[in-house]
Design a protein around this motif. Sequence first.
Motif, PDB file in Angstrom:
ATOM      1  N   SER A 118       0.264   0.331  -4.761  1.00 32.17           N
ATOM      2  CA  SER A 118       0.638   1.744  -4.849  1.00 32.17           C
ATOM      3  C   SER A 118       1.998   1.869  -5.516  1.00 32.17           C
ATOM      4  CB  SER A 118       0.695   2.366  -3.449  1.00 32.17           C
ATOM      5  OG  SER A 118      -0.566   2.312  -2.821  1.00 32.17           O
TER       6      SER A 118
ATOM      7  N   LYS B 143      -6.431   3.807  -4.884  1.00 30.47           N
ATOM      8  CA  LYS B 143      -7.524   4.655  -4.397  1.00 30.47           C
ATOM      9  C   LYS B 143      -8.341   5.244  -5.545  1.00 30.47           C
ATOM     10  CE  LYS B 143      -6.151   6.009   0.268  1.00 30.47           C
ATOM     11  NZ  LYS B 143      -4.986   5.160   0.549  1.00 30.47           N
TER      12      LYS B 143
ATOM     13  N   ALA C 268      -1.395  10.146  -1.522  1.00 29.26           N
ATOM     14  CA  ALA C 268      -2.316   9.010  -1.439  1.00 29.26           C
ATOM     15  C   ALA C 268      -3.609   9.273  -2.195  1.00 29.26           C
ATOM     16  CB  ALA C 268      -2.617   8.683   0.018  1.00 29.26           C
TER      17      ALA C 268
ATOM     18  N   GLY D  89       0.811  -1.206   0.000  1.00 28.37           N
ATOM     19  CA  GLY D  89       0.000   0.000   0.000  1.00 28.37           C
ATOM     20  C   GLY D  89       0.848   1.261   0.000  1.00 28.37           C
ATOM     21  N   THR D  90       0.187   2.403   0.120  1.00 27.95           N
ATOM     22  CA  THR D  90       0.910   3.672   0.181  1.00 27.95           C
ATOM     23  C   THR D  90       1.592   3.825   1.529  1.00 27.95           C
ATOM     24  OG1 THR D  90      -0.687   4.599  -1.345  1.00 27.95           O
ATOM     25  CG2 THR D  90       0.678   6.170  -0.182  1.00 27.95           C
TER      26      THR D  90
ATOM     27  N   SER E 192      -1.189   6.476  -4.154  1.00 27.97           N
ATOM     28  CA  SER E 192      -2.126   5.338  -4.103  1.00 27.97           C
ATOM     29  C   SER E 192      -2.800   5.138  -5.455  1.00 27.97           C
ATOM     30  CB  SER E 192      -3.222   5.582  -3.058  1.00 27.97           C
ATOM     31  OG  SER E 192      -2.709   5.613  -1.768  1.00 27.97           O
TER      32      SER E 192
END
Length: 493
Positions: free
Chosen positions: A237, A228, A199, A91-92, A225
Amino acid sequence: MPKSQHVTPIFTGVKEHAQNQPVQFHIPGHKQGSGMEPEFRAFIGDNALSIDMINIAPLDDLHHPSGIIKEAQELAAEAFGADHTFFSVQGTSGAIMTMIMSVCKPGEKLIVPRNVHKSIMSAIIFSGAMPVFIHPEIDKTHGISHGVTVSSVEKALDTHPDAKGLLVINPTYFGVAGDLEQIVELAHSYSMPVLVDEAHGVHIHFHEELPLSAMQAGADMAATSVHKLGGSMTQSSILNVREGLVSAKRVQSIISMLTTTSTSYLLLSSLDAARKQLAINGQELLQQTIELAQSARQQINALDGLRCLGDSLLSSESAFSYDPTKLIISLKGLSMSGHDAEVWLREQYNIEVELSDLYNILCIVSFGDTEETIQILISALKEMATQFKSGENNETSDVSILVPDVPTLALSPRDAFYAEVEVIPFKESAGRIIAEFIMVYPPGIPILIPGEVITAENLAYVQKNLEAGLPVQGPEDESLKTLLVIKEQHAIQ
């Protein structure tokens, strides 16, 4: 010569490998789904399971990329205007930790806004860095935090020229961006790298009506991200890097330390495919998304008691531009809180919003939306506005927002986190040094971090969020009746 953005090295590579139907005597043990629980396998599908692979030689290795992953990261760097792009399957949060740990050693300073995500504070604990906080500008009309102002950054740089980096959020969770280009220019005049928590801004690089991206503004690193708002799978990410003030080799070493050796090729493939879509069709898709969002904004603003924020966001110094695809819907004209609205929309219309706070709900419009989904939202908001119309006209007034001052940092977050602690009642904790986090999640912005002195004002703010039903998280005691504080050393009698 520029590479063709139409190709997907990782996605194509794993598909072709799966189609060759190798006899697998390696992990994962489900072996392209054959050993998977049948109901789960049927739901997920054989195609997805066939590319759930491990880093065998034909498929390259995220820790030492030299084949299809290297090629895919180079394509991403070109698409995002970076010198190097690193894929993250953590992930971020993993990318943010990498950024901070790449520039800060124990005891070194990092200038950060107070309204940072918990992953930034986690990275500060891991690295042993000392945070120098800048208070974000508070928009009291709308009851939300924006970013930091150019003048506050200038003051921080002047006071702490020995800091090893400046971290900024661009854009914020609510889609508001500061004058990043000027902030970068200021930091670079001190030879200080700028690290960007991007993000909520993967898409802004691909449309001229959106705020400047970190790479466009000249920043040194940006944790972005893709999952997202860019169309990849959750937890995928990227970390974009510009050479000069940071070392790409150091970044590779740190991200490798923080990354699982069992990297998901589903996540990597989705990053590869999302980059292709953004690079080739991003402009067109985002144009449609912006038009949908602006149409929604116009329709919401026609509803009595509701207000969808737009240009009014730009009245503060820290708000240089904003992302119109974020629908910040103010509920000041209704007799309900943001949390009440979130619950009502879920129970009455099966609608899930991105976030609620004391005064607003946040709805995100992406290129996954259609006119139909927008109309479902508008219909629901229309009924909600009718049902909960307030008798008072509060729409233009300032909200009575309590935002406590940044607490005093008595110990480094790392020292506080690892110190000897004791448990005391929440109500009796004012004046003590906290040894754990307290935050509202989402968005995950800490109210208190390890090492800070608890104040009565902090406790009142936590209580207000709890009473509103907002998700206060962090302490080991989830009921928040007690807190972990640094154990006091008493003199020997």
